[in-house]
Design an enzyme around this catalytic site. Structure first.
Site, mmCIF file in Angstrom:
data_model
loop_
_atom_site.group_PDB
_atom_site.id
_atom_site.type_symbol
_atom_site.label_atom_id
_atom_site.label_comp_id
_atom_site.label_asym_id
_atom_site.label_seq_id
_atom_site.Cartn_x
_atom_site.Cartn_y
_atom_site.Cartn_z
ATOM 1 N N CYS A 88 0.819 -1.218 0.000
ATOM 2 C CA CYS A 88 0.000 0.000 0.000
ATOM 3 C C CYS A 88 0.851 1.267 0.000
ATOM 4 C CB CYS A 88 -0.968 -0.008 1.177
ATOM 5 S SG CYS A 88 -2.173 -1.335 1.047
ATOM 6 N N VAL A 216 -12.508 0.283 -0.566
ATOM 7 C CA VAL A 216 -11.601 -0.061 -1.659
ATOM 8 C C VAL A 216 -12.123 0.663 -2.885
ATOM 9 C CG1 VAL A 216 -11.107 -1.936 -3.250
ATOM 10 C CG2 VAL A 216 -10.677 -2.235 -0.822
ATOM 11 N N HIS A 344 -9.225 4.394 -1.334
ATOM 12 C CA HIS A 344 -7.903 3.763 -1.270
ATOM 13 C C HIS A 344 -7.641 2.883 -2.485
ATOM 14 C CE1 HIS A 344 -4.235 2.216 0.190
ATOM 15 N NE2 HIS A 344 -4.656 1.347 1.089
#
Lengths: 399, 482
Positions: A88, A216, A344
């Site tokens: 990430c 997400v 994200h």
């Protein structure tokens, strides 16, 4: 310690796509959306770009391997392009590559692009899959929320703070990000929510409920970098520079030695200390105007504010509940809604954080503009608390 | 017999879960109200991550205790539910127990007599060295069949040899007769049985007395001298009828554990034998019988050494750790008899790299970590550089087992997002008393039993199923120690 790259690299253009469930877009459309905005902002032609870094993490669910998808999609001809992946923290990794190329003199103008098209898996959350042939044999098949949730149990146990108080502070973290996200038209989630909604949400991985977890999203973000000198030559005023870029990875100590207590990020502490030194920051709580931290889960943001040396150890719960990190607090955090609400898209997230800093420092953040910020810091984390990649960037005004 | 051989230790294992039989009856009441009478007591049921191999490992651990594993010279596993038709199953057990490479090994299958016939063969070869003999079964039964109520899942293990004998092997007799009371075709999951009255009258009541009488005649032991008579049989009053016919005292008849365990198949005679050894005093005679395409009969006599055998959990301990399960659908799902939609996360390809698995056999199956010879740090996995940040020595680690090291929860979660056949998925950081630390999956967890600091023990379980290829992989999990 090395001299670092403080003020050697200027950001002259940035772009960020809208984040969310972009059903009508693939990674290609998302990349172009951010790239067009960045090119327009920088006022340059793509032929002036001399090198590029391409960050994407879950390539197998969208573009596939290598940097070719960036080269072909953006029609970048005859230049070196490097694909990077560091979980990430991939977005910040792309920024580092491009920044170091400029700082070294290898390229006058370099681009960092991060993208992730995640909503083609058919289910919510990050894609599940093999962790490698050996880890598959023994590592639990846990999820990101399950790994991060353990911070909460360890944090409560270490500091003697009741799980109810920690849960309350975690809820405030998410409440604050929803308040901020409501003012961001590019955010995935643009609706404020009540504390009751957050606290009453279904459990994902105890003690993290649905609202303790970021979504997400699909999205991309892009930065165009050059030297301050070239930026001035291009007619730029109000120059924004990189003050520090630091990266720290777990070396196995947290996972396999017994010195780590499970309640904090050892890597973030190292990376932030080095970054403050590189940027010449003595008292971060006073000197840093704002943060975009890796709030993949509310508990991550909570402990990270201690690992960045803004709250005292064991003091984040109190600071959070006091509103210190709210938009009108002492050090606003997640002004753009953070991972929690902006979204994200893994490979883009580090660059999206830089994008908000860049807008804020130039006074271009619209409804959510803070008053005269001077220094912003991003914190971008990959992996799990016991085994991770911590990337931080300090970005500020040149003057 | 020139040299005495016999049992030198015993152990047992039952899955923690005990399915409440009333829950089975209730689930079927819409169609089979007559099953209500079967709904009494409990039966043991394997958790989703247990099978004949994992249960055999746990029974063997109970049996071996502190025994030097390198002293074992042979390993046998008897079962009719071996997870692999071609891949030696006892090889997994031997790896999990860290037995040496220079051992004889064999799986025994194909009949309810696998346990007893295997034991006879193992005893006949037990003159030299020390043999580990394990029997385990986790049979499936058709929903709403009486077998579904009667079967249980479990395992037992024996150590055999010529030194330190606690029960001397006096002899055995076998009758082979292709009497098909029930059968399970190759590749089939469930049994098919013939009428009980025929099985009783033509099977048990004729074949078992013939087999036992032959043994008594050969050994010169009188039926009235038998102190413990072991005969697995779920049909009412058959074992007592056989005893009566042979002249064995009523008091000698052993409890068949039907009330709260069930019939554990090819393991059951061995399980009942372990149970008898728990209760027996030195100098007692134990007669063990198993029916199945004929019958086996074995005779043992306990020795003084029995009373000095170190304490173990045994059958009594295994029964005591039971937890009542009333979710019949969970039972069906664990046995793959109903296909629950666990979502797309359950679709993950769990292909195992067999070459990786072999290369890391000690680490994964044997749960061996490393101890640095320079700084003493214990770590998992064992790597080429020591993890101690002040050491980092190269190639300094000696293998060290984590399987029996006490541990505690450092941090944990109950994860509802990740796929688990038994949600939520519990896992967390496990801190071992020797200093090692491992992120592990948990099993046998109840929400009220788990907290930071909870004592844990290690158990050998299935990690993942590869349903696409019919493979399954095993690893160790942490379970509450209490």
């Amino acid at each position: 310690m090395a001299r670092g790259i403080k003020d050697k690299v200027a950001i002259i253009g940035m772009g960020c796509s809208s984040f969310g469930e972009r059903w009508d877009c693939g990674a290609e459309e998302l990349m172009v959306e951010a790239f067009e905005e960045a090119l327009g902002d920088a006022g340059i032609d793509r032929s002036q770009i001399e090198a590029a870094w391409f960050g994407t993490a879950f390539d197998k669910v969208h573009v596939g391997g290598s940097a070719l998808p960036m080269a072909t999609t953006l029609r970048l001809s005859g230049i070196p392009i490097t694909r990077v992946e560091n979980m990430c923290a991939t977005g910040t990794e792309a920024l580092r590559g491009a920044a170091y190329a400029v700082a070294s003199g290898a390229a006058d103008i370099a681009v960092a692009m991060g993208v992730e098209k995640l909503k083609d898996t058919g289910y919510g959350g990050l894609p599940a899959g093999s962790k490698g042939t050996l880890p598959d044999l023994w590592v639990p098949n846990g999820s990101a929320p399950g790994n991060f949730a353990q911070l909460a149990t360890a944090y409560s146990a270490k500091h003697g703070i009741s799980s109810e108080d920690v849960k309350q502070a975690m809820a405030h973290v998410s409440w604050k990000s929803h308040q901020n996200g409501a003012k961001n038209e590019k955010a995935h989630l643009q609706k404020a929510v009540t504390m009751d909604t957050i606290l009453g949400a279904p459990m994902i991985a105890e003690p993290l409920g649905l609202f303790d977890c970021c979504g997400v999203s699909d999205g991309s973000a892009c930065a165009i970098l050059t030297t301050p000198e070239i930026a001035k030559a291009l007619g730029k005023t109000d120059i924004i520079t990189i003050k520090a870029l630091q990266l720290c990875l777990s070396d196995g100590v947290e996972a396999s030695f017994n010195s780590w207590d499970g309640s904090h990020f050892a890597t973030t502490r190292v990376a932030s200390k080095k970054a403050y030194e590189e940027a010449g920051i003595k008292n971060p709580r006073e000197e840093v105007s704002m943060f975009e931290v890796h709030d993949c889960f509310s508990i991550t943001e909570l402990v990270t504010m201690e690992d960045l040396y803004i709250s005292e150890e064991g003091g984040a719960v109190r600071d959070i509940l006091d509103g210190f990190y709210d938009a009108d607090g002492g050090v606003p955090c997640q002004i753009d809604g953070g991972l929690k609400c902006f979204g994200h898209p893994i490979g883009a997230s580090g660059l999206r954080m830089a994008y908000e800093m860049y807008l804020q420092l130039q006074g271009k953040a619209g409804e959510r503009q803070l008053k005269d910020p001077r220094i912003g810091m991003t914190h971008n984390l990959g992996g799990a608390p016991h085994n991770n990649v911590a990337a931080v960037a300090v970005i500020g005004r040149m003057d | 017999m020139t040299q005495s051989v016999g049992i030198t230790a015993y152990g047992a294992y039952l899955p923690r879960l005990r399915l409440d039989r009333a829950s089975i009856a209730k689930a079927h009441a819409w169609a089979m109200p007559g099953l209500r009478g079967q709904g009494e007591g409990e039966r043991s049921m394997a958790d989703w991550d247990e099978d004949a191999i994992t249960m055999a490992v746990e029974a063997a651990r109970d049996c071996l205790q502190e025994t030097d594993r390198s002293s074992i010279t042979g390993a046998y596993l008897a079962s009719t539910t071996l997870p692999f038709a071609d891949r030696q199953n006892v090889g997994v057990v031997a790896s999990a127990l860290n037995l040496g490479r220079n051992i004889k090994s064999m799986d025994i299958a194909g009949s309810m007599r696998a346990g007893t016939s295997g034991l006879i063969a193992a005893l006949r070869g037990a003159g030299q060295g020390t043999t580990l003999f394990a029997a385990a079964d986790a049979r499936k039964a058709k929903p709403a069949s009486t077998n579904e109520f009667q079967y249980g899942h479990g395992a037992a293990a024996l150590m055999l040899g010529s030194e330190g004998i606690v029960a001397t092997f006096l002899g055995s007799n076998t009758v082979t007769a292709d009497f098909v009371d029930h059968f399970r075709g190759a590749g089939e999951d469930e049994d098919y049985a013939w009428e009980e009255r025929w099985v009783r009258d033509e099977g048990y009541m004729k074949i078992v007395p013939e087999t036992v009488q032959g043994l008594l005649d050969e050994t010169g032991v009188a039926a009235g001298d038998i102190d413990h008579f072991i005969m697995p049989c779920t049909m009412g009053r058959v074992a007592s009828g056989v005893a009566k016919r042979l002249g064995i005292n009523d008091e000698a008849l052993r409890d068949n554990l039907a009330a709260n365990v069930g019939d554990t198949g090819a393991a059951h005679a061995i399980l009942m034998l372990a149970h008898a050894l728990e209760d027996a005093t030195p100098g007692q005679k134990i007669l063990l019988v198993q029916f199945g395409q004929g019958a086996d009969a074995l005779l043992f006599e306990t020795t003084d050494a029995l009373s000095s055998l170190p304490a173990r959990k045994g059958v009594a301990g295994a029964i005591a750790r039971g937890k009542t399960e009333t979710e019949y659908m969970k039972f069906l799902s664990f046995q793959d008899q109903v296909s629950i939609d666990f979502g797309m996360r359950a679709e993950v390809d769990n292909k195992t790299a067999l070459s990786t698995e072999y290369r890391k056999k000690d680490m994964v199956t044997g749960f061996m970590g490393g101890q640095c010879s320079q700084c003493g740090t214990v770590q998992y996995p064992r790597t080429l550089y020591c993890v101690n940040p002040n050491c980092k020595a190269h190639d300094s680690q000696e293998p060290i087992s984590f399987a029996d090291v006490p541990a505690a929860v450092m941090s944990y979660t109950a994860d509802w997002l990740s796929y688990s056949p038994s949600p939520p998925y519990y896992y967390g950081q496990v801190q071992f008393e020797n200093g090692g630390r491992v992120l592990m999956g948990f099993t046998d967890v109840d929400p009220e039993d788990i907290a930071v600091g909870t004592s844990l023990k290690m158990v050998f379980r299935i990690k993942d199923f590869d349903k696409q290829r019919g493979y399954r992989r095993y690893f160790w999990k942490a379970a509450p120690a209490a």
